[in-house]
Every structure is written in structure tokens, then in C-alpha cells.
Design an enzyme around this catalytic site. Structure first.
Site, PDB file in Angstrom:
ATOM      1  N   SER A  21       2.650   3.815   4.563  1.00  0.00           N
ATOM      2  CA  SER A  21       2.517   4.347   3.208  1.00  0.00           C
ATOM      3  C   SER A  21       2.096   5.808   3.268  1.00  0.00           C
ATOM      4  O   SER A  21       1.311   6.203   4.139  1.00  0.00           O
ATOM      5  CB  SER A  21       1.464   3.554   2.440  1.00  0.00           C
ATOM      6  OG  SER A  21       1.150   4.220   1.245  1.00  0.00           O
ATOM      7  N   TYR A  79      -6.914   0.926   2.822  1.00  0.00           N
ATOM      8  CA  TYR A  79      -5.452   0.778   2.833  1.00  0.00           C
ATOM      9  C   TYR A  79      -4.796   1.869   3.696  1.00  0.00           C
ATOM     10  O   TYR A  79      -3.930   1.588   4.537  1.00  0.00           O
ATOM     11  CB  TYR A  79      -4.975   0.862   1.388  1.00  0.00           C
ATOM     12  CG  TYR A  79      -3.500   0.773   1.151  1.00  0.00           C
ATOM     13  CD1 TYR A  79      -2.827  -0.446   1.186  1.00  0.00           C
ATOM     14  CD2 TYR A  79      -2.759   1.920   0.833  1.00  0.00           C
ATOM     15  CE1 TYR A  79      -1.466  -0.518   0.928  1.00  0.00           C
ATOM     16  CE2 TYR A  79      -1.405   1.857   0.576  1.00  0.00           C
ATOM     17  CZ  TYR A  79      -0.758   0.639   0.622  1.00  0.00           C
ATOM     18  OH  TYR A  79       0.586   0.574   0.371  1.00  0.00           O
ATOM     19  N   LYS A 132      -2.617   1.315   7.042  1.00  0.00           N
ATOM     20  CA  LYS A 132      -1.212   1.718   7.039  1.00  0.00           C
ATOM     21  C   LYS A 132      -0.908   2.705   8.165  1.00  0.00           C
ATOM     22  O   LYS A 132       0.211   2.738   8.688  1.00  0.00           O
ATOM     23  CB  LYS A 132      -0.848   2.346   5.682  1.00  0.00           C
ATOM     24  CG  LYS A 132      -0.700   1.334   4.553  1.00  0.00           C
ATOM     25  CD  LYS A 132       0.267   0.239   4.935  1.00  0.00           C
ATOM     26  CE  LYS A 132       0.953  -0.424   3.775  1.00  0.00           C
ATOM     27  NZ  LYS A 132       1.717  -1.625   4.217  1.00  0.00           N
TER      28      LYS A 132
END
Ligand code: NAD
Length: 298
Positions: free
Chosen positions: A151, A164, A168
Site C-alpha cells: 500500500s 498498517y 504493508k
């Protein structure tokens, strides 16, 4: 030459919604037998439901072949059960698209232990949980395609997504190593950095949200999961119909000479150290060391 997956078996994690569903439908449309894996939970990873079964029904209604798996890939047992499901149903595993994901967005001061761990468990450890049992099968047949999902939140940064973003970008490290380990066994490993209108981006993409159809991402996923894909360790960024490449580059840099530099030298030469002109894109850590050795031996 066109992209086809006839006779190939593909696993897609998190395929009950959004981008994963689009991957699964596209793979089936291009001839693959697909294992649609999804726990069917909420965006924060809690709960479970029938998302995988619904996508399997859609694929079958469109004339494709698919089986459902509701295993959570956040545990080693779940990952092993998913790969077993593929073997029981179709007898082989040719491609894995690891796409499952959850969000627990908070700034670092507010993150709980569970917010950190649960996000890392699904995105990063989840990749290990599925790939460790799938790897020997791919290595044994001398063929495999692995597609990870990163991401821009990690690769480039996004406020409030430390857990996150770190998970990622951990996947990029995994890709770099597996792409080296897999190349001599016919296993290629690449990564998608997607942007698509899904429940994960609800309200974030503005007026043009409907242009960010997950099927734009699925075209890249199906290509990277196919035999026609011959690229390795690439990060392709896709969203809204644009497809590009994100890469890690290294500047030529500044050499201090035989004597170790002093902190003052670093300060004085920062512009040269960081100058982007003539950067290179190494294909391994060893590549960068070789570059330094070449200059030192002159
Ligand atoms: P989504 O919420 O629609 O889909 C994610 C799916 O993963 C859900 O169906 C969920 O049930 C499933 N899942 C979660 N935990 C699971 C587990 N333990 N086991 C099995 N399945 C599980 O979100 P999406 O937008 O389609 O996201 C797909 C992937 O793309 C994610 O990895 C996400 O981080 C990544 N991504 C999406 C965007 C975007 O713009 N939508 C941007 C960057 C990255």
C-alpha cells in the site's frame, strides 16, 4: 500471446469483498480454478460471515470454477488449512494472491497492543501463514506465481496508519527475499500497491470514486499470477486505470575515503549523499555492496 490461466490453480486471500473479489472473478474468467478465501469479517477484522461462498456462487454463475475457504489466514493453522483446501479441491497450487486485509487506524500514541498485532497478523504474518505451506508445492513443480498486496500507506506514508503501513512495507522485504529464493525454482514474486473504491476507502476517494473500480487492480493481479508474467520483484501501483511502478533506488552517494568520516563530514556532504541524479535500482542487497566494492577497487 495472451494472458491465460487454464489448468492453473490460484488462491486469493480476502477474496470475499472489494479487490480480492475482483481478483478471484478475473482469474476464473481467464481460466483458473480459484480458491476464494475469506473470513467474512468486518473491516477491523472482527466477526465472520459468508462472503467467500457468495463470490464462489458468482464465479460459478459466470461459468467459472471455484471453491470457498473461510479459514482465517491470520493463523498458521488457517494458512495450512487454506492450502490443504486447494490441494483437496484441485490437486495443485500455481498462484497465490495474498490480498486479505483489515484496518485499525490510530496515531501511534493511541494504538493498543491488539491494534498493532492484529493488523500485522493479517497482512504480514498472514503472508507467511499461506506461503510457507504453498512454497514446497510450487518449488516441487518448478513453477509458481506469488502476488503480495502492499500500500502507498506504507511505501509512501499515510497519517494514522503506523501499524498498517509497517505491515504493508514488511511485505516488500518479504518479496525481495522470496524473489531471490524462488527465481531458481520458477517462482516469481511481485507486489501490487492498489487504490480502489471498496469499503476500505469508503468516503476517501472523493467525486471520482466510481473511476477506481477494483477491476483495474484485478487486471494487474491476473497478469502477475499468470505464466505470461516474467517479471520478478516488481511493485506495480494501480488505481483508476493508471498502472505504474514503484521502486527502491540508491543514489551514487559520496565516498569518505579510507578514513571513516566524521559526523561533520556527513553534514557537509549531505547534498551529494542525497542527490538523486544517476540513481540505480539494485536487484539485491549484494548488488549494492558490489557497487561500493567496484569504486573502492579503482
Ligand atoms: P476489503 O475490506 O473490501 O477486503 C479485504 C478482505 O479481507 C475482506 O473481505 C475481509 O473479510 C478479508 N479478511 C480480513 N481478514 C482476513 C483473514 N484473517 N482471513 C481471511 N480473510 C480476511 O478491502 P480492499 O480494499 O478490497 O483491500 C484488499 C487489499 O488491498 C488489502 O490488503 C488492503 O490493505 C489493500 N489495499 C487496498 C487499498 C484500496 O484502495 N482499497 C489501498 C491500498 C491497499
Amino acid at each position: 500471446m495472451s494472458v491465460r490461466l487454464d489448468g492453473r490453480v490460484a488462491i486469493v486471500t480476502g477474496a470475499g469483498n472489494g479487490i480480492g473479489r475482483a481478483h478471484a472473478m478475473s482469474l476464473a474468467e481467464h481460466g483458473a480454478q480459484v480458491v476464494v478465501n475469506d473470513l467474512g469479517g468486518a473491516l477491523d477484522g472482527t466477526g465472520s460471515g459468508g462472503a467467500a461462498e457468495r463470490v464462489v456462487e458468482e464465479i460459478r454463475a459466470a461459468g467459472g470454477t471455484a471453491e470457498a475457504s473461510t479459514d482465517s489466514i491470520a493463523t498458521p493453522d488457517g494458512g495450512a488449512a487454506l492450502v490443504r483446501r486447494a490441494m483437496d479441491a484441485f490437486g495443485r497450487v500455481d498462484a497465490v494472491i495474498h490480498n486479505a486485509g483489515i484496518l485499525r487506524d490510530r496515531t501511534i500514541a493511541k494504538l493498543s497492543d491488539d491494534d498493532v498485532q492484529s493488523v500485522i497478523d493479517v497482512h504480514l504474518t498472514g503472508a507467511f501463514n499461506v506461503l510457507r505451506p504453498a512454497w514446497p508445492l510450487m518449488a516441487g513443480q518448478g513453477y509458481g506465481r506469488i502476488v503480495l498486496t502492499s500500500s502507498s500507506s506504507g511505501l509512501l506514508g499515510n497519517f494514522g496508519q503506523a501499524n498498517y503501513g509497517a505491515a504493508k512495507t514488511g511485505l516488500i522485504g518479504l518479496m525481495h527475499v522470496l524473489s531471490l529464493e524462488g527465481a531458481r525454482r520458477g517462482i516469481l514474486v511481485n507486489t501490487i500497491a492498489p487504490t480502489a473504491a471498496t469499503r476500505m476507502t469508503d468516503g476517501l476517494l472523493g467525486e471520482l470514486a466510481d473511476r477506481f473500480d477494483p477491476r483495474h487492480v484485478a487486471a494487474v493481479g491476473t497478469f502477475l499470477a499468470s505464466e505470461q508474467c516474467e517479471i520478478n520483484r516488481h511493485i506495480l501501483t494501480v488505481g483508476g486505470g493508471r498502472v505504474g511502478r514503484i521502486f527502491l533506488g540508491v543514489t551514487p552517494g559520496w565516498y569518505s575515503g579510507r578514513e571513516p568520516a566524521k559526523p561533520d563530514d556527513i553534514l557537509a556532504n549531505l547534498d551529494d549523499i542525497c542527490r538523486l541524479d544517476d540513481f540505480i535500482v539494485p536487484t539485491s542487497g549484494a548488488d549494492e555492496i558490489e557497487l561500493i566494492q567496484k569504486v573502492l577497487s579503482q
